[in-house]
Design a protein around this motif. Structure first.
Motif, PDB file in Angstrom:
ATOM      1  N   ARG A 162       0.841  -1.184   0.000  1.00 56.69           N
ATOM      2  CA  ARG A 162       0.000   0.000   0.000  1.00 56.69           C
ATOM      3  C   ARG A 162       0.887   1.249   0.000  1.00 56.69           C
ATOM      4  N   ARG A 163       0.678   2.095  -0.999  1.00 56.19           N
ATOM      5  CA  ARG A 163       1.507   3.284  -1.129  1.00 56.19           C
ATOM      6  C   ARG A 163       0.788   4.545  -0.668  1.00 56.19           C
ATOM      7  N   HIS A 164      -0.464   4.417  -0.276  1.00 58.78           N
ATOM      8  CA  HIS A 164      -1.161   5.575   0.245  1.00 58.78           C
ATOM      9  C   HIS A 164      -1.930   5.174   1.494  1.00 58.78           C
ATOM     10  N   THR A 165      -2.219   6.155   2.324  1.00 60.79           N
ATOM     11  CA  THR A 165      -2.971   5.887   3.540  1.00 60.79           C
ATOM     12  C   THR A 165      -4.388   5.478   3.176  1.00 60.79           C
ATOM     13  N   PRO A 166      -4.900   4.396   3.742  1.00 57.77           N
ATOM     14  CA  PRO A 166      -6.256   3.977   3.397  1.00 57.77           C
ATOM     15  C   PRO A 166      -7.276   5.046   3.771  1.00 57.77           C
ATOM     16  N   MET A 167      -8.301   5.175   2.926  1.00 59.71           N
ATOM     17  CA  MET A 167      -9.334   6.162   3.186  1.00 59.71           C
ATOM     18  C   MET A 167     -10.144   5.762   4.414  1.00 59.71           C
ATOM     19  N   THR A 168     -10.346   6.708   5.296  1.00 54.12           N
ATOM     20  CA  THR A 168     -11.200   6.473   6.450  1.00 54.12           C
ATOM     21  C   THR A 168     -12.548   7.152   6.227  1.00 54.12           C
ATOM     22  N   TYR A 169     -13.541   6.667   6.924  1.00 53.60           N
ATOM     23  CA  TYR A 169     -14.877   7.250   6.813  1.00 53.60           C
ATOM     24  C   TYR A 169     -14.851   8.712   7.251  1.00 53.60           C
ATOM     25  N   ALA A 219      -1.209   0.102 -11.698  1.00 54.57           N
ATOM     26  CA  ALA A 219      -1.764  -1.068 -11.023  1.00 54.57           C
ATOM     27  C   ALA A 219      -2.982  -0.645 -10.226  1.00 54.57           C
ATOM     28  N   VAL A 220      -3.889  -1.598 -10.050  1.00 54.50           N
ATOM     29  CA  VAL A 220      -5.090  -1.361  -9.266  1.00 54.50           C
ATOM     30  C   VAL A 220      -4.895  -1.960  -7.887  1.00 54.50           C
ATOM     31  N   ASN A 221      -5.297  -1.242  -6.864  1.00 56.02           N
ATOM     32  CA  ASN A 221      -5.183  -1.719  -5.499  1.00 56.02           C
ATOM     33  C   ASN A 221      -6.310  -2.694  -5.162  1.00 56.02           C
ATOM     34  N   PRO A 222      -6.119  -3.520  -4.150  1.00 59.56           N
ATOM     35  CA  PRO A 222      -7.139  -4.516  -3.795  1.00 59.56           C
ATOM     36  C   PRO A 222      -8.501  -3.924  -3.478  1.00 59.56           C
ATOM     37  N   ASP A 223      -8.536  -2.673  -2.972  1.00 62.91           N
ATOM     38  CA  ASP A 223      -9.821  -2.078  -2.643  1.00 62.91           C
ATOM     39  C   ASP A 223     -10.434  -1.315  -3.804  1.00 62.91           C
ATOM     40  N   GLY A 224      -9.889  -1.520  -5.013  1.00 67.12           N
ATOM     41  CA  GLY A 224     -10.547  -1.028  -6.210  1.00 67.12           C
ATOM     42  C   GLY A 224     -10.178   0.374  -6.632  1.00 67.12           C
ATOM     43  N   ASP A 225      -9.123   0.958  -6.067  1.00 69.63           N
ATOM     44  CA  ASP A 225      -8.699   2.268  -6.528  1.00 69.63           C
ATOM     45  C   ASP A 225      -7.273   2.179  -7.064  1.00 69.63           C
ATOM     46  N   VAL A 226      -6.752   3.307  -7.512  1.00 69.79           N
ATOM     47  CA  VAL A 226      -5.403   3.351  -8.069  1.00 69.79           C
ATOM     48  C   VAL A 226      -4.647   4.487  -7.396  1.00 69.79           C
ATOM     49  N   ASP A 227      -3.334   4.479  -7.541  1.00 68.86           N
ATOM     50  CA  ASP A 227      -2.506   5.554  -7.004  1.00 68.86           C
ATOM     51  C   ASP A 227      -2.346   6.641  -8.054  1.00 68.86           C
ATOM     52  N   LEU A 228      -2.690   7.869  -7.681  1.00 67.12           N
ATOM     53  CA  LEU A 228      -2.567   9.003  -8.586  1.00 67.12           C
ATOM     54  C   LEU A 228      -1.831  10.141  -7.887  1.00 67.12           C
ATOM     55  N   ALA A 229      -1.070  10.876  -8.654  1.00 64.51           N
ATOM     56  CA  ALA A 229      -0.442  12.091  -8.130  1.00 64.51           C
ATOM     57  C   ALA A 229      -1.507  13.163  -7.962  1.00 64.51           C
ATOM     58  N   ASP A 230      -1.258  14.093  -7.049  1.00 62.34           N
ATOM     59  CA  ASP A 230      -2.237  15.156  -6.812  1.00 62.34           C
ATOM     60  C   ASP A 230      -2.555  15.920  -8.086  1.00 62.34           C
ATOM     61  N   ALA A 231      -1.538  16.094  -8.930  1.00 67.40           N
ATOM     62  CA  ALA A 231      -1.757  16.843 -10.172  1.00 67.40           C
ATOM     63  C   ALA A 231      -2.750  16.147 -11.088  1.00 67.40           C
ATOM     64  N   ASP A 232      -2.832  14.819 -10.979  1.00 70.50           N
ATOM     65  CA  ASP A 232      -3.729  14.057 -11.847  1.00 70.50           C
ATOM     66  C   ASP A 232      -5.195  14.226 -11.469  1.00 70.50           C
TER      67      ASP A 232
END
Length: 305
Positions: free
Chosen positions: A42-49, A155-168
């Motif tokens: 995991r390259r980003h902090t998981p989203m919390t509610y 690549a797609v992460n297991p929870d169905g999202d992808v890693d994107l730069a803020d600019a994207d």
């Protein structure tokens, strides 16, 4: 391996099985897991509610990533493991499935009686009015709102999202509920910081307690969300069998562990059950809570702590 599948076949033949499945079952469908051999770090902090509901910029970032990742989830097809589980259900040997996955692949393979512990990515809920809509409908609305949005996806992460730069994600437009005009939309999945609805957990506990056998497929049981069902089975005297690549945090409660790829084990298990016929498979007696080794031989299975 052969000896372990023989043991597994005998255990499943007795029926009354409840399956608890995790991300390892879907890796052969092109959806990675985080902890298994094919896992993606995991390259980003998981989203919390809490972050999703309170931070509009974080919410926009989430929907931009998820909008691209959904394309892979939507295209994913059930693999041989999912089909094997569905076949065992049709044979009347598996009474129900509790899945930690949010990809809908058990149902796509033909499995009835699936409890989606963490929800499903193919549904979207309005946090204001509670209306449920399909992800396909939201995908169309997001495409219309963002006709020029695209980004290179590695690549797609297991929870169905992808890693994107803020600019994207700059300029990505989030859409709101079309029913109550302005309600916040969220995928119908359990985020970090949320709890699984109590009635859903109670239904799963009841399934486990009625089972003759709990069969864990492709879960490391690292988090309590899934491990609690192994603990409940052990408390109720229901034997536990685990098929997973690598040690799990439930191995110490298992009557049998098989450390091998599910894509090899489950189709062979289904083939043996089908070949033997309804009356030719003696059920192998099991003693709860005694790990008997891995698929490769006689050494005790390692217990993760």
């Amino acid at each position: 391996m052969t000896e372990r599948i023989d043991d597994l076949t005998g255990l499943i033949a007795g029926g009354g099985v409840v399956v608890l499945s995790g991300a390892g079952l879907s890796t052969d469908s092109g959806i990675p897991d985080y902890r298994g051999p094919s896992g993606a770090a995991r390259r980003h902090t998981p989203m919390t509610y809490q972050t999703f509901t309170r931070d509009s910029l974080a919410r926009r970032r989430y929907w931009a990533r998820s909008h691209l990742g959904w394309r892979t989830i939507a295209r994913a097809a059930p693999n041989a493991g999912h089909r094997a589980v569905a076949g065992l259900q049709r044979r009347g040997l598996v009474d129900g499935v509790v899945t930690q996955n949010v990809d809908g692949l058990h149902q796509a393979a033909g499995s009835p009686s699936v409890v989606e512990l963490h929800g499903s990515l193919d549904r979207v809920v309005c946090l204001t009015c509670g209306n449920l809509t399909s992800r396909e409908e939201l995908d169309l609305r997001l495409r219309q709102a963002n006709p020029d949005f695209d980004a290179r996806v590695a690549a797609v992460n297991p929870d169905g999202d992808v890693d994107l730069a803020d600019a994207d994600v700059t300029g990505f437009r989030v859409v709101d509920c079309g029913i109550c005009s302005g309600g916040m939309l969220k995928p119908d999945v359990v985020f970090f910081g949320e709890t699984v609805p109590a009635p859903r957990v109670a239904d799963c506990f009841a399934l486990v307690e009625r089972a003759r056998l709990l069969l864990v497929l492709g879960s490391s049981l690292t988090v309590m969300s899934g491990r609690r069902f192994v603990l409940r089975a052990a408390k109720a005297g229901v034997p536990v069998v685990i098929v997973n690549q690598g040690a799990t945090r439930g191995d110490g409660y298992a009557a049998l562990t098989v450390d091998a790829p599910l894509g090899a084990v489950l189709p062979e298990l289904a083939r043996r059950v089908d070949a033997a016929g309804p009356a030719a498979l003696p059920a192998v007696p099991v003693g709860g809570g005694v790990p008997v080794g891995t698929a490769s031989g006689g050494d005790p299975a390692p217990v993760a702590v």
